[in-house]
Design an enzyme around this catalytic site. Structure first.
Site, PDB file in Angstrom:
ATOM      1  CG  ASN A   1     -12.946  -1.234 -20.910  1.00 42.55           C
ATOM      2  OD1 ASN A   1     -11.879  -1.548 -21.456  1.00 42.55           O
ATOM      3  ND2 ASN A   1     -13.267  -1.646 -19.701  1.00 42.55           N
TER       4      ASN A   1
ATOM      5  NE  ARG B   1      -2.640  -0.327  -5.018  1.00 39.68           N
ATOM      6  CZ  ARG B   1      -3.812  -0.784  -4.592  1.00 39.68           C
ATOM      7  NH1 ARG B   1      -3.863  -1.736  -3.662  1.00 39.68           N
ATOM      8  NH2 ARG B   1      -4.931  -0.304  -5.072  1.00 39.68           N
TER       9      ARG B   1
ATOM     10  CB  CYS C   1      -5.646  -0.263  20.973  1.00 41.40           C
ATOM     11  SG  CYS C   1      -5.486  -0.767  19.247  1.00 41.40           S
TER      12      CYS C   1
ATOM     13  N   GLY D   1     -13.816   2.259 -17.643  1.00 45.62           N
ATOM     14  CA  GLY D   1     -12.554   1.678 -17.174  1.00 45.62           C
ATOM     15  C   GLY D   1     -12.696   0.643 -16.098  1.00 45.62           C
ATOM     16  CB  THR D   2     -14.980  -1.035 -14.200  1.00 45.87           C
ATOM     17  OG1 THR D   2     -15.036  -2.137 -13.283  1.00 45.87           O
ATOM     18  CG2 THR D   2     -16.337  -0.857 -14.871  1.00 45.87           C
TER      19      THR D   2
ATOM     20  CG  HIS E   1     -13.992  -1.088  -3.814  1.00 40.89           C
ATOM     21  ND1 HIS E   1     -13.738  -1.484  -5.109  1.00 40.89           N
ATOM     22  CD2 HIS E   1     -15.168  -1.669  -3.460  1.00 40.89           C
ATOM     23  CE1 HIS E   1     -14.723  -2.279  -5.511  1.00 40.89           C
ATOM     24  NE2 HIS E   1     -15.607  -2.398  -4.539  1.00 40.89           N
TER      25      HIS E   1
ATOM     26  CE1 TYR F   1      -3.259  -3.063   0.804  1.00 46.35           C
ATOM     27  CE2 TYR F   1      -4.280  -1.221  -0.333  1.00 46.35           C
ATOM     28  CZ  TYR F   1      -4.287  -2.551   0.039  1.00 46.35           C
ATOM     29  OH  TYR F   1      -5.342  -3.360  -0.366  1.00 46.35           O
TER      30      TYR F   1
ATOM     31  CD  GLN G   1     -15.486  -1.132  -9.721  1.00 50.47           C
ATOM     32  OE1 GLN G   1     -15.359  -2.324  -9.428  1.00 50.47           O
ATOM     33  NE2 GLN G   1     -15.558  -0.709 -10.965  1.00 50.47           N
ATOM     34  CG  ASN G   2     -10.513   3.783  -9.679  1.00 48.13           C
ATOM     35  OD1 ASN G   2     -10.572   2.562  -9.841  1.00 48.13           O
ATOM     36  ND2 ASN G   2     -10.617   4.652 -10.663  1.00 48.13           N
TER      37      ASN G   2
HETATM   38  C1  BV8 Z   1     -18.136  -8.321  -0.540  1.00 49.64           C
HETATM   39  C2  BV8 Z   1      -9.799  -1.907  -2.693  1.00 49.64           C
HETATM   40  C3  BV8 Z   1     -19.460  -9.465   0.953  1.00 49.64           C
HETATM   41  C4  BV8 Z   1      -8.526  -2.545  -2.219  1.00 49.64           C
HETATM   42  C5  BV8 Z   1     -10.951  -3.604  -4.032  1.00 49.64           C
HETATM   43  C6  BV8 Z   1     -15.593 -15.856  -4.566  1.00 49.64           C
HETATM   44  C7  BV8 Z   1     -14.804 -15.981  -3.443  1.00 49.64           C
HETATM   45  C8  BV8 Z   1     -14.666 -14.930  -2.535  1.00 49.64           C
HETATM   46  C9  BV8 Z   1     -15.336 -13.717  -2.742  1.00 49.64           C
HETATM   47  C10 BV8 Z   1     -16.108 -13.601  -3.860  1.00 49.64           C
HETATM   48  C11 BV8 Z   1     -16.239 -14.651  -4.763  1.00 49.64           C
HETATM   49  N1  BV8 Z   1     -17.060 -14.226  -5.747  1.00 49.64           N
HETATM   50  C12 BV8 Z   1     -17.427 -12.959  -5.515  1.00 49.64           C
HETATM   51  C13 BV8 Z   1     -16.872 -12.558  -4.362  1.00 49.64           C
HETATM   52  C14 BV8 Z   1     -17.051 -11.230  -3.750  1.00 49.64           C
HETATM   53  C15 BV8 Z   1     -15.822 -10.369  -4.034  1.00 49.64           C
HETATM   54  C16 BV8 Z   1     -15.509 -10.350  -5.514  1.00 49.64           C
HETATM   55  O1  BV8 Z   1     -16.219  -9.764  -6.294  1.00 49.64           O
HETATM   56  N2  BV8 Z   1     -14.398 -11.021  -5.890  1.00 49.64           N
HETATM   57  C17 BV8 Z   1     -14.000 -11.090  -7.280  1.00 49.64           C
HETATM   58  C18 BV8 Z   1     -12.472 -11.179  -7.366  1.00 49.64           C
HETATM   59  C19 BV8 Z   1     -14.660 -12.326  -7.911  1.00 49.64           C
HETATM   60  N3  BV8 Z   1     -16.182  -9.045  -3.591  1.00 49.64           N
HETATM   61  C20 BV8 Z   1     -15.883  -8.675  -2.341  1.00 49.64           C
HETATM   62  O2  BV8 Z   1     -15.237  -9.355  -1.568  1.00 49.64           O
HETATM   63  C21 BV8 Z   1     -16.451  -7.335  -1.897  1.00 49.64           C
HETATM   64  N4  BV8 Z   1     -17.099  -7.494  -0.646  1.00 49.64           N
HETATM   65  O3  BV8 Z   1     -18.637  -8.896  -1.460  1.00 49.64           O
HETATM   66  O4  BV8 Z   1     -18.541  -8.435   0.744  1.00 49.64           O
HETATM   67  C22 BV8 Z   1     -19.794  -9.431   2.364  1.00 49.64           C
HETATM   68  C23 BV8 Z   1     -21.107  -9.300   2.697  1.00 49.64           C
HETATM   69  C24 BV8 Z   1     -21.436  -9.311   4.018  1.00 49.64           C
HETATM   70  C25 BV8 Z   1     -20.437  -9.407   4.996  1.00 49.64           C
HETATM   71  C26 BV8 Z   1     -19.110  -9.493   4.632  1.00 49.64           C
HETATM   72  C27 BV8 Z   1     -18.774  -9.501   3.302  1.00 49.64           C
HETATM   73  C28 BV8 Z   1     -15.323  -6.340  -1.705  1.00 49.64           C
HETATM   74  C29 BV8 Z   1     -14.695  -6.053  -3.021  1.00 49.64           C
HETATM   75  C30 BV8 Z   1     -13.731  -4.875  -2.873  1.00 49.64           C
HETATM   76  C31 BV8 Z   1     -12.311  -5.352  -2.977  1.00 49.64           C
HETATM   77  N5  BV8 Z   1     -11.409  -4.188  -2.965  1.00 49.64           N
HETATM   78  N6  BV8 Z   1     -10.176  -2.494  -3.983  1.00 49.64           N
HETATM   79  C32 BV8 Z   1      -7.346  -2.085  -3.012  1.00 49.64           C
HETATM   80  O5  BV8 Z   1      -7.493  -1.260  -3.937  1.00 49.64           O
HETATM   81  O6  BV8 Z   1      -6.245  -2.557  -2.695  1.00 49.64           O
HETATM   82  S1  BV8 Z   1     -11.356  -4.278  -5.525  1.00 49.64           S
HETATM   83  C33 BV8 Z   1     -10.269  -3.706  -6.673  1.00 49.64           C
HETATM   84  O7  BV8 Z   1     -10.340  -4.590  -7.755  1.00 49.64           O
HETATM   85  C34 BV8 Z   1     -10.637  -2.383  -7.248  1.00 49.64           C
HETATM   86  O8  BV8 Z   1     -11.147  -1.499  -6.305  1.00 49.64           O
HETATM   87  C35 BV8 Z   1     -11.628  -2.732  -8.305  1.00 49.64           C
HETATM   88  O9  BV8 Z   1     -12.929  -2.787  -7.814  1.00 49.64           O
HETATM   89  C36 BV8 Z   1     -11.215  -4.104  -8.680  1.00 49.64           C
HETATM   90  C37 BV8 Z   1     -10.503  -4.033  -9.996  1.00 49.64           C
HETATM   91  O10 BV8 Z   1     -11.497  -3.803 -10.886  1.00 49.64           O
HETATM   92  P1  BV8 Z   1     -11.406  -2.622 -11.953  1.00 49.64           P
HETATM   93  O11 BV8 Z   1     -11.458  -1.316 -11.276  1.00 49.64           O
HETATM   94  O12 BV8 Z   1     -12.434  -2.952 -12.954  1.00 49.64           O
HETATM   95  O13 BV8 Z   1      -9.971  -2.717 -12.564  1.00 49.64           O
HETATM   96  P2  BV8 Z   1      -9.435  -3.861 -13.503  1.00 49.64           P
HETATM   97  O14 BV8 Z   1      -7.959  -3.767 -13.472  1.00 49.64           O
HETATM   98  O15 BV8 Z   1     -10.105  -5.144 -13.162  1.00 49.64           O
HETATM   99  O16 BV8 Z   1      -9.961  -3.449 -14.960  1.00 49.64           O
HETATM  100  C38 BV8 Z   1      -9.470  -2.274 -15.565  1.00 49.64           C
HETATM  101  C39 BV8 Z   1     -10.331  -2.042 -16.783  1.00 49.64           C
HETATM  102  O17 BV8 Z   1      -9.894  -0.820 -17.373  1.00 49.64           O
HETATM  103  C40 BV8 Z   1     -10.192  -3.124 -17.842  1.00 49.64           C
HETATM  104  O18 BV8 Z   1     -11.483  -3.470 -18.328  1.00 49.64           O
HETATM  105  C41 BV8 Z   1      -9.378  -2.443 -18.946  1.00 49.64           C
HETATM  106  O19 BV8 Z   1      -9.774  -2.890 -20.244  1.00 49.64           O
HETATM  107  C42 BV8 Z   1      -9.771  -1.010 -18.774  1.00 49.64           C
HETATM  108  N7  BV8 Z   1      -8.785  -0.029 -19.229  1.00 49.64           N
HETATM  109  C43 BV8 Z   1      -7.447  -0.174 -19.362  1.00 49.64           C
HETATM  110  N8  BV8 Z   1      -6.916   0.988 -19.812  1.00 49.64           N
HETATM  111  C44 BV8 Z   1      -7.945   1.868 -19.943  1.00 49.64           C
HETATM  112  C45 BV8 Z   1      -9.132   1.227 -19.576  1.00 49.64           C
HETATM  113  N9  BV8 Z   1     -10.331   1.832 -19.607  1.00 49.64           N
HETATM  114  C46 BV8 Z   1     -10.366   3.117 -20.019  1.00 49.64           C
HETATM  115  N10 BV8 Z   1      -9.259   3.806 -20.380  1.00 49.64           N
HETATM  116  C47 BV8 Z   1      -8.041   3.217 -20.360  1.00 49.64           C
HETATM  117  N11 BV8 Z   1      -6.952   3.905 -20.752  1.00 49.64           N
END
Ligand code: BV8
Length: 259
Positions: A225, A75, A162, A199-200, A124, A72, A106-107
Protein backbone atom coordinates in the site's frame (compact mmCIF):
# COMPACT_ATOMS: atom_id res chain seq x y z
CA UNK A 1 13.86 1.59 -5.65
CA UNK A 2 15.79 2.14 -2.40
CA UNK A 3 18.04 -0.54 -0.89
CA UNK A 4 15.63 -1.17 1.98
CA UNK A 5 12.66 -1.53 -0.40
CA UNK A 6 14.71 -4.02 -2.43
CA UNK A 7 15.51 -5.96 0.74
CA UNK A 8 11.83 -5.96 1.73
CA UNK A 9 10.89 -7.34 -1.69
CA UNK A 10 13.52 -10.10 -1.38
CA UNK A 11 12.38 -10.95 2.15
CA UNK A 12 8.75 -11.09 1.02
CA UNK A 13 9.70 -13.28 -1.96
CA UNK A 14 11.54 -15.67 0.35
CA UNK A 15 8.49 -16.00 2.62
CA UNK A 16 6.24 -16.68 -0.38
CA UNK A 17 8.74 -19.19 -1.81
CA UNK A 18 8.59 -21.26 1.38
CA UNK A 19 4.84 -20.90 2.03
CA UNK A 20 2.61 -23.96 1.56
CA UNK A 21 -0.50 -21.78 1.70
CA UNK A 22 -0.99 -18.07 0.96
CA UNK A 23 -4.07 -15.86 1.33
CA UNK A 24 -4.23 -12.64 -0.67
CA UNK A 25 -6.64 -9.99 0.69
CA UNK A 26 -7.35 -7.13 -1.73
CA UNK A 27 -9.22 -3.84 -1.56
CA UNK A 28 -10.02 -1.04 -3.97
CA UNK A 29 -6.37 0.04 -4.19
CA UNK A 30 -5.49 -2.98 -6.35
CA UNK A 31 -7.91 -1.71 -9.04
CA UNK A 32 -6.84 1.95 -8.80
CA UNK A 33 -4.22 1.60 -11.58
CA UNK A 34 -6.96 0.14 -13.77
CA UNK A 35 -8.79 3.46 -13.51
CA UNK A 36 -11.41 2.26 -11.01
CA UNK A 37 -11.61 4.88 -8.22
CA UNK A 38 -11.16 3.67 -4.65
CA UNK A 39 -13.70 4.34 -1.93
CA UNK A 40 -11.36 6.91 -0.40
CA UNK A 41 -11.35 8.81 -3.70
CA UNK A 42 -13.93 11.57 -3.73
CA UNK A 43 -17.15 10.71 -5.57
CA UNK A 44 -17.73 12.79 -8.70
CA UNK A 45 -20.49 14.69 -10.33
CA UNK A 46 -24.04 13.92 -9.27
CA UNK A 47 -22.80 11.80 -6.41
CA UNK A 48 -20.13 14.23 -5.18
CA UNK A 49 -22.24 15.33 -2.23
CA UNK A 50 -22.56 11.76 -0.91
CA UNK A 51 -20.12 9.37 0.72
CA UNK A 52 -20.13 5.69 -0.38
CA UNK A 53 -21.43 4.77 3.07
CA UNK A 54 -24.50 6.94 2.30
CA UNK A 55 -25.16 5.40 -1.13
CA UNK A 56 -24.14 1.77 -0.56
CA UNK A 57 -27.04 0.99 1.81
CA UNK A 58 -30.45 -0.66 1.47
CA UNK A 59 -32.05 2.41 3.04
CA UNK A 60 -30.53 4.74 0.42
CA UNK A 61 -31.77 2.44 -2.34
CA UNK A 62 -35.30 2.30 -0.91
CA UNK A 63 -35.32 6.07 -0.40
CA UNK A 64 -34.02 6.88 -3.88
CA UNK A 65 -33.74 3.77 -6.09
CA UNK A 66 -32.86 5.77 -9.22
CA UNK A 67 -29.94 7.65 -7.57
CA UNK A 68 -28.40 4.46 -6.19
CA UNK A 69 -29.13 2.37 -9.31
CA UNK A 70 -27.58 5.06 -11.57
CA UNK A 71 -24.48 5.18 -9.33
CA UNK A 72 -24.03 1.43 -9.82
CA UNK A 73 -24.66 1.74 -13.59
CA UNK A 74 -21.94 4.43 -13.71
CA UNK A 75 -19.52 2.17 -11.80
CA UNK A 76 -20.41 -0.91 -13.89
CA UNK A 77 -19.52 1.01 -17.06
CA UNK A 78 -16.21 2.08 -15.46
CA UNK A 79 -15.40 -1.53 -14.58
CA UNK A 80 -16.39 -2.79 -18.06
CA UNK A 81 -14.02 -0.22 -19.65
CA UNK A 82 -11.23 -1.04 -17.20
CA UNK A 83 -8.60 -3.70 -17.82
CA UNK A 84 -6.61 -5.67 -15.26
CA UNK A 85 -3.37 -3.89 -14.33
CA UNK A 86 0.06 -5.53 -13.74
CA UNK A 87 -0.86 -5.96 -10.07
CA UNK A 88 -3.87 -8.17 -10.90
CA UNK A 89 -1.75 -10.11 -13.40
CA UNK A 90 1.03 -10.66 -10.86
CA UNK A 91 -1.49 -12.07 -8.34
CA UNK A 92 -2.81 -14.48 -10.99
CA UNK A 93 0.82 -15.54 -11.72
CA UNK A 94 1.50 -16.08 -8.00
CA UNK A 95 -1.60 -18.30 -7.86
CA UNK A 96 -0.13 -20.46 -10.64
CA UNK A 97 3.38 -20.58 -9.18
CA UNK A 98 2.61 -21.33 -5.53
CA UNK A 99 1.23 -24.61 -4.15
CA UNK A 100 -1.90 -22.99 -2.72
CA UNK A 101 -3.05 -19.37 -3.02
CA UNK A 102 -6.57 -17.94 -2.83
CA UNK A 103 -7.60 -14.32 -3.38
CA UNK A 104 -10.17 -12.87 -0.98
CA UNK A 105 -11.38 -9.55 -2.34
CA UNK A 106 -13.51 -6.72 -0.98
CA UNK A 107 -13.82 -5.47 -4.55
CA UNK A 108 -16.98 -5.95 -6.56
CA UNK A 109 -15.20 -5.74 -9.94
CA UNK A 110 -14.13 -8.84 -11.89
CA UNK A 111 -10.58 -7.70 -12.65
CA UNK A 112 -8.94 -10.53 -10.68
CA UNK A 113 -10.87 -13.08 -12.76
CA UNK A 114 -10.12 -11.22 -16.02
CA UNK A 115 -6.41 -11.27 -15.08
CA UNK A 116 -6.57 -15.07 -14.81
CA UNK A 117 -7.03 -15.67 -11.07
CA UNK A 118 -9.11 -18.81 -10.60
CA UNK A 119 -9.63 -18.97 -6.83
CA UNK A 120 -11.30 -15.63 -6.03
CA UNK A 121 -13.78 -15.09 -3.19
CA UNK A 122 -15.88 -11.91 -3.20
CA UNK A 123 -16.71 -10.80 0.35
CA UNK A 124 -18.85 -7.88 -0.86
CA UNK A 125 -20.52 -9.35 -3.93
CA UNK A 126 -20.12 -8.61 -7.65
CA UNK A 127 -21.27 -5.41 -9.34
CA UNK A 128 -21.94 -7.19 -12.67
CA UNK A 129 -24.78 -9.25 -11.17
CA UNK A 130 -28.31 -8.25 -10.20
CA UNK A 131 -31.06 -9.89 -8.18
CA UNK A 132 -34.58 -9.29 -6.97
CA UNK A 133 -34.47 -6.91 -3.97
CA UNK A 134 -36.74 -9.38 -2.15
CA UNK A 135 -35.12 -12.56 -3.54
CA UNK A 136 -38.72 -13.46 -4.41
CA UNK A 137 -37.80 -16.85 -5.93
CA UNK A 138 -35.54 -17.78 -2.99
CA UNK A 139 -32.03 -16.88 -1.92
CA UNK A 140 -30.11 -15.33 -4.81
CA UNK A 141 -32.96 -14.63 -7.26
CA UNK A 142 -30.51 -13.55 -9.98
CA UNK A 143 -31.83 -11.51 -12.89
CA UNK A 144 -30.13 -10.86 -16.24
CA UNK A 145 -31.08 -7.25 -16.98
CA UNK A 146 -29.09 -7.27 -20.25
CA UNK A 147 -32.12 -8.80 -21.98
CA UNK A 148 -34.65 -6.48 -20.35
CA UNK A 149 -36.06 -3.19 -21.59
CA UNK A 150 -37.52 -0.71 -19.18
CA UNK A 151 -37.85 3.06 -18.75
CA UNK A 152 -34.43 4.03 -17.36
CA UNK A 153 -35.97 7.21 -16.02
CA UNK A 154 -37.45 5.05 -13.27
CA UNK A 155 -33.97 3.76 -12.35
CA UNK A 156 -33.90 0.03 -11.60
CA UNK A 157 -35.91 -2.41 -13.76
CA UNK A 158 -38.87 -4.26 -12.20
CA UNK A 159 -38.25 -7.86 -11.12
CA UNK A 160 -39.68 -10.04 -13.94
CA UNK A 161 -41.11 -12.41 -11.30
CA UNK A 162 -42.70 -10.11 -8.73
CA UNK A 163 -42.60 -6.67 -10.36
CA UNK A 164 -40.71 -5.05 -7.47
CA UNK A 165 -37.14 -3.67 -7.59
CA UNK A 166 -34.04 -5.28 -9.05
CA UNK A 167 -30.86 -4.45 -7.07
CA UNK A 168 -27.11 -4.90 -7.67
CA UNK A 169 -25.76 -8.11 -6.15
CA UNK A 170 -23.37 -6.35 -3.76
CA UNK A 171 -23.22 -6.32 0.05
CA UNK A 172 -24.41 -2.95 1.35
CA UNK A 173 -23.35 -1.48 4.70
CA UNK A 174 -25.37 -3.12 7.44
CA UNK A 175 -25.91 -6.28 5.36
CA UNK A 176 -24.36 -9.67 6.10
CA UNK A 177 -21.54 -11.00 3.97
CA UNK A 178 -22.08 -14.16 1.88
CA UNK A 179 -21.49 -17.02 4.32
CA UNK A 180 -19.54 -19.23 1.91
CA UNK A 181 -17.07 -16.48 0.94
CA UNK A 182 -16.56 -15.35 4.54
CA UNK A 183 -16.09 -18.91 5.80
CA UNK A 184 -13.56 -19.65 3.05
CA UNK A 185 -11.74 -16.38 3.83
CA UNK A 186 -11.54 -17.20 7.54
CA UNK A 187 -10.49 -20.82 6.99
CA UNK A 188 -7.76 -19.71 4.58
CA UNK A 189 -6.59 -16.92 6.92
CA UNK A 190 -6.26 -19.45 9.75
CA UNK A 191 -4.35 -22.00 7.67
CA UNK A 192 -2.01 -19.74 5.67
CA UNK A 193 1.65 -19.10 6.46
CA UNK A 194 1.54 -15.78 4.61
CA UNK A 195 -1.20 -13.17 4.08
CA UNK A 196 -0.59 -10.55 1.38
CA UNK A 197 -2.78 -7.51 2.19
CA UNK A 198 -3.02 -5.32 -0.90
CA UNK A 199 -4.70 -1.95 -1.45
CA UNK A 200 -7.09 -1.81 1.46
CA UNK A 201 -7.58 0.94 4.04
CA UNK A 202 -8.61 -1.73 6.55
CA UNK A 203 -11.62 0.33 7.67
CA UNK A 204 -14.50 -1.99 6.78
CA UNK A 205 -15.35 -4.97 8.95
CA UNK A 206 -15.52 -7.92 9.10
CA UNK A 207 -13.03 -8.03 6.15
CA UNK A 208 -10.61 -5.86 8.12
CA UNK A 209 -10.40 -8.53 10.84
CA UNK A 210 -8.88 -11.15 8.54
CA UNK A 211 -5.24 -9.99 8.83
CA UNK A 212 -5.31 -10.18 12.64
CA UNK A 213 -7.02 -13.60 12.41
CA UNK A 214 -4.20 -14.78 10.13
CA UNK A 215 -1.56 -13.25 12.38
CA UNK A 216 -3.12 -14.84 15.50
CA UNK A 217 -2.72 -18.23 13.79
CA UNK A 218 0.95 -17.75 13.01
CA UNK A 219 0.80 -16.16 9.54
CA UNK A 220 3.26 -13.48 8.49
CA UNK A 221 1.41 -10.43 7.12
CA UNK A 222 2.87 -8.49 4.19
CA UNK A 223 1.13 -5.19 3.36
CA UNK A 224 1.31 -3.58 -0.11
CA UNK A 225 0.00 0.00 0.00
CA UNK A 226 1.45 3.46 -0.75
CA UNK A 227 0.04 4.64 2.60
CA UNK A 228 0.10 3.32 6.13
CA UNK A 229 -3.22 1.91 7.40
CA UNK A 230 -4.60 0.46 10.65
CA UNK A 231 -3.30 -2.90 9.31
CA UNK A 232 0.31 -1.69 8.93
CA UNK A 233 1.02 -2.46 12.60
CA UNK A 234 0.20 -6.14 11.89
CA UNK A 235 2.59 -6.35 8.95
CA UNK A 236 6.02 -7.90 9.35
CA UNK A 237 6.93 -6.49 5.94
CA UNK A 238 5.53 -3.28 4.48
CA UNK A 239 5.97 -2.69 0.75
CA UNK A 240 5.19 1.01 0.33
CA UNK A 241 4.03 1.91 -3.14
CA UNK A 242 1.50 1.09 -5.87
CA UNK A 243 0.59 -2.60 -6.23
CA UNK A 244 0.83 -2.34 -10.02
CA UNK A 245 4.57 -1.67 -9.60
CA UNK A 246 5.45 -3.65 -6.46
CA UNK A 247 3.66 -6.93 -7.22
CA UNK A 248 5.50 -7.51 -10.54
CA UNK A 249 8.79 -6.82 -8.68
CA UNK A 250 7.76 -9.31 -5.99
CA UNK A 251 6.93 -11.93 -8.64
CA UNK A 252 10.29 -11.33 -10.38
CA UNK A 253 12.14 -11.75 -7.06
CA UNK A 254 10.22 -15.00 -6.45
CA UNK A 255 11.14 -16.30 -9.91
CA UNK A 256 14.84 -15.56 -9.38
CA UNK A 257 14.48 -17.41 -6.04
CA UNK A 258 13.44 -20.56 -7.82
CA UNK A 259 16.54 -20.72 -10.08
C1 BV8 B 1 -21.76 -6.10 8.52
C2 BV8 B 1 -19.81 -3.29 -1.66
C3 BV8 B 1 -23.17 -6.90 10.15
C4 BV8 B 1 -20.74 -2.19 -2.07
C5 BV8 B 1 -18.81 -2.58 0.46
C6 BV8 B 1 -20.91 1.75 12.66
C7 BV8 B 1 -22.17 1.96 12.14
C8 BV8 B 1 -22.73 1.08 11.21
C9 BV8 B 1 -22.01 -0.04 10.78
C10 BV8 B 1 -20.76 -0.24 11.29
C11 BV8 B 1 -20.21 0.64 12.22
N1 BV8 B 1 -18.98 0.18 12.52
C12 BV8 B 1 -18.73 -0.93 11.82
C13 BV8 B 1 -19.80 -1.21 11.07
C14 BV8 B 1 -19.93 -2.37 10.16
C15 BV8 B 1 -19.69 -1.92 8.72
C16 BV8 B 1 -18.40 -1.15 8.60
O1 BV8 B 1 -17.33 -1.71 8.70
N2 BV8 B 1 -18.51 0.17 8.38
C17 BV8 B 1 -17.34 1.02 8.26
C18 BV8 B 1 -17.65 2.18 7.31
C19 BV8 B 1 -16.98 1.54 9.66
N3 BV8 B 1 -19.62 -3.14 7.96
C20 BV8 B 1 -20.73 -3.62 7.40
O2 BV8 B 1 -21.81 -3.05 7.41
C21 BV8 B 1 -20.61 -5.00 6.76
N4 BV8 B 1 -21.66 -5.83 7.22
O3 BV8 B 1 -20.96 -5.76 9.35
O4 BV8 B 1 -22.89 -6.80 8.79
C22 BV8 B 1 -24.39 -7.69 10.25
C23 BV8 B 1 -24.34 -8.81 11.01
C24 BV8 B 1 -25.49 -9.53 11.15
C25 BV8 B 1 -26.66 -9.14 10.48
C26 BV8 B 1 -26.66 -8.02 9.68
C27 BV8 B 1 -25.51 -7.28 9.56
C28 BV8 B 1 -20.75 -4.88 5.25
C29 BV8 B 1 -19.60 -4.11 4.71
C30 BV8 B 1 -19.61 -4.20 3.18
C31 BV8 B 1 -19.99 -2.88 2.59
N5 BV8 B 1 -19.86 -2.95 1.12
N6 BV8 B 1 -18.70 -2.72 -0.88
C32 BV8 B 1 -20.15 -1.34 -3.15
O5 BV8 B 1 -19.01 -1.60 -3.60
O6 BV8 B 1 -20.84 -0.40 -3.56
S1 BV8 B 1 -17.54 -1.89 1.33
C33 BV8 B 1 -16.56 -1.04 0.26
O7 BV8 B 1 -15.81 -0.15 1.04
C34 BV8 B 1 -15.54 -1.88 -0.43
O8 BV8 B 1 -16.03 -3.13 -0.80
C35 BV8 B 1 -14.44 -1.97 0.57
O9 BV8 B 1 -14.60 -3.04 1.45
C36 BV8 B 1 -14.60 -0.71 1.33
C37 BV8 B 1 -13.53 0.24 0.89
O10 BV8 B 1 -12.41 -0.26 1.45
P1 BV8 B 1 -11.09 -0.51 0.59
O11 BV8 B 1 -11.31 -1.59 -0.39
O12 BV8 B 1 -10.02 -0.66 1.59
O13 BV8 B 1 -10.89 0.79 -0.26
P2 BV8 B 1 -10.49 2.21 0.29
O14 BV8 B 1 -10.84 3.18 -0.77
O15 BV8 B 1 -11.04 2.38 1.66
O16 BV8 B 1 -8.90 2.14 0.44
C38 BV8 B 1 -8.10 2.00 -0.72
C39 BV8 B 1 -6.70 1.71 -0.23
O17 BV8 B 1 -5.89 1.50 -1.38
C40 BV8 B 1 -6.08 2.86 0.55
O18 BV8 B 1 -5.43 2.35 1.71
C41 BV8 B 1 -5.05 3.44 -0.42
O19 BV8 B 1 -3.89 3.92 0.27
C42 BV8 B 1 -4.69 2.23 -1.23
N7 BV8 B 1 -4.20 2.50 -2.58
C43 BV8 B 1 -4.44 3.58 -3.36
N8 BV8 B 1 -3.80 3.43 -4.54
C44 BV8 B 1 -3.17 2.22 -4.49
C45 BV8 B 1 -3.42 1.63 -3.25
N9 BV8 B 1 -2.93 0.44 -2.89
C46 BV8 B 1 -2.15 -0.21 -3.79
N10 BV8 B 1 -1.87 0.29 -5.01
C47 BV8 B 1 -2.36 1.50 -5.40
N11 BV8 B 1 -2.04 1.99 -6.61
Amino acid sequence: MTGSQRNNILAAASLLHNARSVTVLTGAGVSKESGVPTFRDALEGLWARFSPEQLATSEAFQRNPKLVWDWYQFRRELVQRATPNPGHVAIASLEKRLPRLITVTQNVDDLHERAGSQYVYHLHGRIANNRCFFDCQGDGTYIDVSRMTWNREFGPPPCPYCGRWVRPDVVWFGESLPVDALEKAMESSISSEVMLVIGTSGLVSPASMLPSLARDHGAVVIEVNPDDTPLTALATIKLSGPSGVLLPSLLQALESHAH
